[in-house]
Design an enzyme around this catalytic site. Structure first.
Site, PDB file in Angstrom:
ATOM      1  CD  GLN A  37      -0.284 -21.112   4.366  1.00  0.00           C
ATOM      2  OE1 GLN A  37      -0.368 -20.332   5.301  1.00  0.00           O
ATOM      3  NE2 GLN A  37       0.448 -22.210   4.425  1.00  0.00           N
TER       4      GLN A  37
ATOM      5  CB  SER B 222      -6.715 -15.878   6.001  1.00  0.00           C
ATOM      6  OG  SER B 222      -5.938 -16.355   7.076  1.00  0.00           O
ATOM      7  CG  LEU B 223      -1.159 -13.924   3.646  1.00  0.00           C
ATOM      8  CD1 LEU B 223      -0.146 -13.350   4.619  1.00  0.00           C
ATOM      9  CD2 LEU B 223      -0.523 -14.930   2.698  1.00  0.00           C
TER      10      LEU B 223
ATOM     11  NE  ARG C 156      -1.930 -13.905   9.955  1.00  0.00           N
ATOM     12  CZ  ARG C 156      -2.524 -14.700   9.071  1.00  0.00           C
ATOM     13  NH1 ARG C 156      -1.810 -15.242   8.089  1.00  0.00           N
ATOM     14  NH2 ARG C 156      -3.810 -14.958   9.155  1.00  0.00           N
TER      15      ARG C 156
ATOM     16  CG  HIS D 263      -8.542 -18.473  10.510  1.00  0.00           C
ATOM     17  ND1 HIS D 263      -8.451 -17.158  10.901  1.00  0.00           N
ATOM     18  CD2 HIS D 263      -7.914 -18.552   9.306  1.00  0.00           C
ATOM     19  CE1 HIS D 263      -7.804 -16.466   9.969  1.00  0.00           C
ATOM     20  NE2 HIS D 263      -7.465 -17.291   8.996  1.00  0.00           N
TER      21      HIS D 263
ATOM     22  CD  GLN E  15      -6.558 -12.311  10.114  1.00  0.00           C
ATOM     23  OE1 GLN E  15      -5.584 -12.954  10.504  1.00  0.00           O
ATOM     24  NE2 GLN E  15      -6.665 -11.849   8.885  1.00  0.00           N
TER      25      GLN E  15
END
Length: 425
Positions: free
Chosen positions: A11, A92-93, A117, A201, A250
């Protein structure tokens, strides 16, 4: 030898009209977005194209949009070319995109995971509470110290992404992110606020993470077609159980992107290809490693197609020959002569004779030949007491370099047998 790693952005890389040209030129991509709209229950492409950047930046729209576009790019290339990535990794994503392209998830299942998510991450904090900023030009330890200094009993910020040798991303309460960026700028940092709508995160997402774990538990997973590197510990996945365990944390763990790139470089990767919007991951690599080839789909399409053609044209070694080569170069930690004779010398000579026979007859190695070579190498690893993690890396290397990754799962019971005692350092 060309060793390719595919990278998928996260993102923040979204922009209006992304994917429009690909959508208009490819019936397959149009079908992907049609399926996407049916699952989402709204017109995703309409949101991408309507020009409302504030709306597209919202997590519940940005994540499905980036995921769908990145996946569509991968599928469009696969339709044109048959190529052999050594690794995949996503930021990440992007890790979910990588796992989907590696065929761990069905696209429909992965999209539902991404929807879930995105929704729970967006709802983790109230609008305007969370923020993130990239910090360039300072050592990560200095940034960590500043995060600890400005955090308090009520609010906090942490380093959420370790992106390169001189870039990290901080995340947490927006008020503290602003204070930290101002303080860090005074000692030489270049700070850039990120276009996100939640503190990703960080511990603020712990409740969201617990909710997401239930979604992961209910989602089917298959074996990996290609190795994927985890954000959590910068190590490759080998089994679906490992994927589930690491995805379970994660969302609240830092993205160890610099370590991920370092790992792939140590494995011999010499070409990185970013599949997704913009060029953020490509730029990070170019700044840290000027000698490494790094390309983004949006800026370097022709070069990428040419590199894939070069890789396909390369002559690849056999599993038998690579197994023999790796058996020789492994360091020995076992000084029992009888065990070494039985576990290393005898099986090695048997496969050496097989290799000579294949060369004399000029024939391709068979499934049975490969099986014997893998059994030999497994015996050598166990006898020499090679650490389990290194065993996994070497087996992955063999099937990658020989273009036989599609056979990896067939030999997994031999490669990863648990009955022998191995040295897990």
């Amino acid at each position: 030898m060309i060793k390719i790693a595919l990278l998928f952005p996260g993102q923040g890389s979204q922009y209006n009209m992304m994917g429009k040209a690909l959508y208009e030129s490819s019936p397959e991509v149009r079908e992907i977005f049609h399926r996407t709209n049916e699952i989402l229950g709204y017109d995703l492409l309409g949101i991408i194209n309507e020009g409302n950047m504030e709306k597209l930046t919202r997590t519940e729209y940005a994540q499905p949009a980036i995921f769908a576009y990145s996946y569509a790019i991968f599928q469009s290339i696969c339709k044109e070319k048959k190529f052999f990535p050594s690794f995949m990794a996503g930021h990440s994503l992007g890790e979910f995109t990588a796992l989907t392209c590696a065929e761990v998830f069905r696209y429909e299942d992965a999209l539902r995971l991404v929807m879930e998510r995105a929704t729970i991450m967006q709802q983790a904090t109230s609008d305007g509470f969370g923020g993130m900023a990239a910090i360039n030009g300072l050592h990560p330890l200095l940034v960590e110290e500043e995060c600890e200094r400005v955090s308090n009993g009520e609010d906090k910020i942490v380093v959420a992404n370790y992106n390169s040798s001189n870039q990290v991303v901080i995340s947490g309460a927006n008020s503290l992110v602003k204070v930290a960026t101002e303080n860090l700028a005074k000692i030489g940092a270049i700070t850039i606020p990120l276009k996100v709508s939640a503190p990703f995160h960080t511990p603020y997402l712990e409740l969201s993470n617990q909710m997401f774990q239930r979604a992961i538990a209910q989602t089917q997973m298959a074996g990996l077609k290609w190795p994927v590197i985890s954000n959590v510990d910068a190590k490759p996945y080998y089994h679906p159980a490992e994927i589930r365990d690491r995805l379970n944390v994660q969302m609240t763990s830092a993205v160890r992107w610099k370590e991920t790139i370092d790992y792939m470089l140590r494995q011999g990767v010499n070409t990185f290809i970013e599949l997704g919007p913009k060029t953020a991951l490509t730029n990070l690599i170019k700044r840290d490693f000027s000698h490494v080839r790094a390309y983004s789909y949006e800026d370097n399409y022709e070069q990428i197609m040419s590199i894939i053609d070069e890789q396909v044209a390369e002559k690849r070694p056999s599993v038998v020959s690579r197994s023999l080569g790796i058996a020789v170069c492994m360091r020995n930690e076992n000084w029992d002569d009888a065990e070494y004779q039985k576990g290393v010398i005898e099986p090695y000579r048997k496969i050496q004779a097989l290799g000579n026979k294949l060369e004399e007859e000029g024939r391709e190695e068979s499934f049975e030949d490969i099986k014997q070579a893998i059994e030999m190498l497994r015996s050598v690893f166990v006898t020499k007491k090679v650490p389990l993690e290194e065993q996994k890396e070497r087996f992955t290397q063999i099937f990658d370099e020989t273009k036989k990754r599609h056979l990896f799962d067939d030999f997994a019971p031999i490669m990863f047998a648990e009955k022998e005692v191995v040295n897990e350092k």
